[in-house]
Design an enzyme around this catalytic site. Structure first.
Site, short mmCIF file in Angstrom:
data_model
loop_
_atom_site.label_atom_id
_atom_site.label_comp_id
_atom_site.label_asym_id
_atom_site.label_seq_id
_atom_site.Cartn_x
_atom_site.Cartn_y
_atom_site.Cartn_z
N GLU A 324 0.81 -1.22 0.00
CA GLU A 324 0.00 0.00 0.00
C GLU A 324 0.84 1.28 0.00
O GLU A 324 0.58 2.21 0.76
CB GLU A 324 -0.99 -0.04 1.17
N GLU A 431 -6.44 -10.04 -2.65
CA GLU A 431 -7.19 -10.03 -1.38
C GLU A 431 -8.68 -9.81 -1.66
O GLU A 431 -9.31 -8.94 -1.08
CB GLU A 431 -6.67 -8.93 -0.45
#
Length: 555
Positions: A324, A431
């Protein structure tokens, strides 16, 4: 029925062109999509002003002038049809520097984000996106940007597709990307074809990896073990390999749990993704790390990457090296803008095998309104990491988390994947989950099917690690490991995508044909004239044309 190609997957060429290409699909429902008739059909949005302009090459386009508000731009009114997918594209340029630009569709009572891109001065960039109309009614397409530069717009397209058309194209894409027509011939020792030979193809493995997140509770729960191992080819440890789990206090490393989980995966033939080496979100650092001064943080980070990557080098198929780093910058804020570049370089040196090095990010395929994670922004960051240390280019991969809301934007998802595919490196959804709601299972199926059909996607991991207190967002089973509706969807898709046995007999020329999912098969051929059968191993892989295997039969 003639199927319309829903997504234009022409070779992308440069990301920024001196002149825009023609509008996709002739502009779809938009009038004067290429501005060849001046500004006819277009209006100024948000009390702004627009003008017609022409390039040196004679190409006409629209300019939004003297902008003081983000939403001041060129617009066109349309009528949307309910339950219809719309693909969107536009070519954009700005008068100075660079600017994030977002496409917005204003409907009755709502503003729908349909895509975004990075526009530059001096060349044209393409924005791709889309939306699904929730209801029929009037709407207005416009563009917005926080930068107050003049915004140039050309070659805009808004093309509708029915759900049936969309599904039909997806099926075509699956056949092209995941299956292959295989032709086998049985002959005798003289080379004569054998008619009526019995042929069976037994599936050994499927090439496309489908996996799920897993928690430490799998180590002590036999029902969890059985349920997981019978379904998935890949596992991602939900939290157990993260820094705060393996080193809760400085210098006190403990890999007992991830080691045991790795042993379970190996014993069941399950590949593992390494998740993660670093996480750029400040709140996700080990508590003792968050306030370390520069020298101590550098030493701790160096120890961390050497420790975890060296320990599992050669045992994982990929690493989420920096998690991220589009949304957060904990390490960049302390070590400088090239911190991620250094981490990727170190990870590759420590694990010099075939493991992919992922840049793992959320909202890039699921949220067109998140300007920080636009596909164009993702590609820019990826290019920065590679350009600063070219060796990073080997083995880099795109990791897209895929945390979808209750109503996923499937057209935008496809457009984002198309844009990211320009990088020419492996893409994984890492995910995947869908927020709870009455249609959670249905939307999960849509997301998984869309990912599987895209030729750039090389693997999917579902984010559904089971814990007694519940899953992160989405569970596939109850606490007794009986499938929930989401689990039924996954099982149905596993059965559909898995290499399956085929059987039949050869024709007069000794041929047997079948369309097979990419994977490995054991082919067995027998004939009444023979005393025994023969077997061969056949790999069905992506390539041009049909595979033609000759199997010689000895009489």
């Amino acid at each position: 029925m003639v199927l319309i190609p829903i997504v234009d997957r022409r070779p992308p060429g440069p990301l920024c062109l001196p002149e825009p290409l023609e509008p996709q699909y002739g502009g779809g429902v938009l009038r004067n999509a290429d501005f060849s008739a001046g500004l006819r059909g277009w209006s100024a949005f948000g009390y702004g002003s627009i003008a017609e302009s022409t390039s040196a090459a004679g190409n006409g386009f629209a300019v939004a002038l003297n902008r003081t508000r983000p939403y001041q731009s060129v617009s066109q009114k349309v009528y949307l049809q309910a339950d219809t997918h719309y693909t969107l594209s536009a070519w954009l340029q700005v008068s100075d520097g660079g600017a994030d630009v977002r496409a917005v569709v204003k409907t009755v009572g709502d503003f729908v984000h349909a895509g975004g891109g990075v526009a530059k001065a001096g060349c044209w960039s393409m924005l791709k996106g889309g939306l699904t109309a929730a209801s029929s009614g009037p709407a207005e397409l416009y563009f917005e940007s926080n930068a107050t530069v003049d915004l140039w717009v050309d070659s805009v397209s808004l093309k509708p597709f029915s759900k049936d058309e969309w599904t039909a194209h997806r099926a075509e894409s699956v056949s092209a990307a995941r299956k292959k027509a295989v032709r086998l011939q049985a002959t005798d020792s003289a080379g004569n074809p054998l008619e009526g030979a019995a042929v069976s193809l037994d599936a050994v493995r499927t090439n496309f990896p489908l996996g799920a997140a897993v928690s430490r509770y799998i180590l002590t729960n036999s029902a969890y073990q059985t349920w997981f191992a019978s379904r998935f080819a890949v596992a991602t440890f939900e939290n157990e390999m993260k820094w705060y789990s393996t080193e809760p206090a400085p210098g006190q490393e403990d890999y007992t749990v991830p080691d045991a989980m790795m042993a379970f995966a190996k014993s069941n033939g399950i590949a593992v993704r390494g998740h993660n080496v670093f996480w750029d979100q400040p709140s996700q650092q080990p508590r003792w790390v968050q306030s370390l001064p520069y020298p101590q943080l550098l030493a701790a980070a160096s120890r961390r990457i050497r420790s975890v990557v060296s320990r599992y080098a050669g045992q994982v198929i990929g690493w989420d090296v920096v998690n991220e780093n589009l949304h957060f910058n904990f390490y960049e804020g302390r070590f400088g803008w090239d911190a991620s570049t250094a981490f990727y370089a170190a990870a590759r040196l420590l694990d010099a095998g075939s493991a992919l090095m992922f840049m793992n990010e959320f909202n890039t395929v699921e949220q067109p309104g998140d300007m920080a994670a636009l596909p164009a922004r993702y590609l820019q960051r990826l290019q920065q990491i590679i350009a600063a240390y070219p060796e990073n280019g080997a083995g880099m991969a795109i990791g897209l988390e895929g945390h979808f809301t209750t109503n996923p934007n499937i057209p935008y998802m496809r457009a984002a994947l198309d844009t990211l595919a320009q990088a020419g490196i492996p893409v994984w959804l890492t995910e995947v989950d869908v927020a709870p709601g009455p249609s959670q299972a249905q939307h999960l199926e849509e997301v998984l099917r869309e990912a599987y059909a895209h030729p750039a996607v090389q693997g999917i991991v579902i984010w559904s690690a089971w814990r007694p207190e519940g899953c992160y967002v989405m569970c596939l089973t109850d606490n007794s490991f009986n499938n929930l509706p989401q689990g039924d969807v996954v099982d149905r898709l596993i059965a559909e995508w898995r290499a399956t046995p085929r059987a039949g007999s050869t024709d007069a020329q000794g041929y047997f044909e079948a369309e097979l999912v990419h994977g490995e098969y054991k082919v067995t051929v027998s004939h009444p004239a023979l005393n025994s059968s023969i077997s061969r191993s056949v790999k069905v892989e992506l390539g041009s044309g049909s595979d033609h295997y000759f199997i010689d039969m000895q009489v």
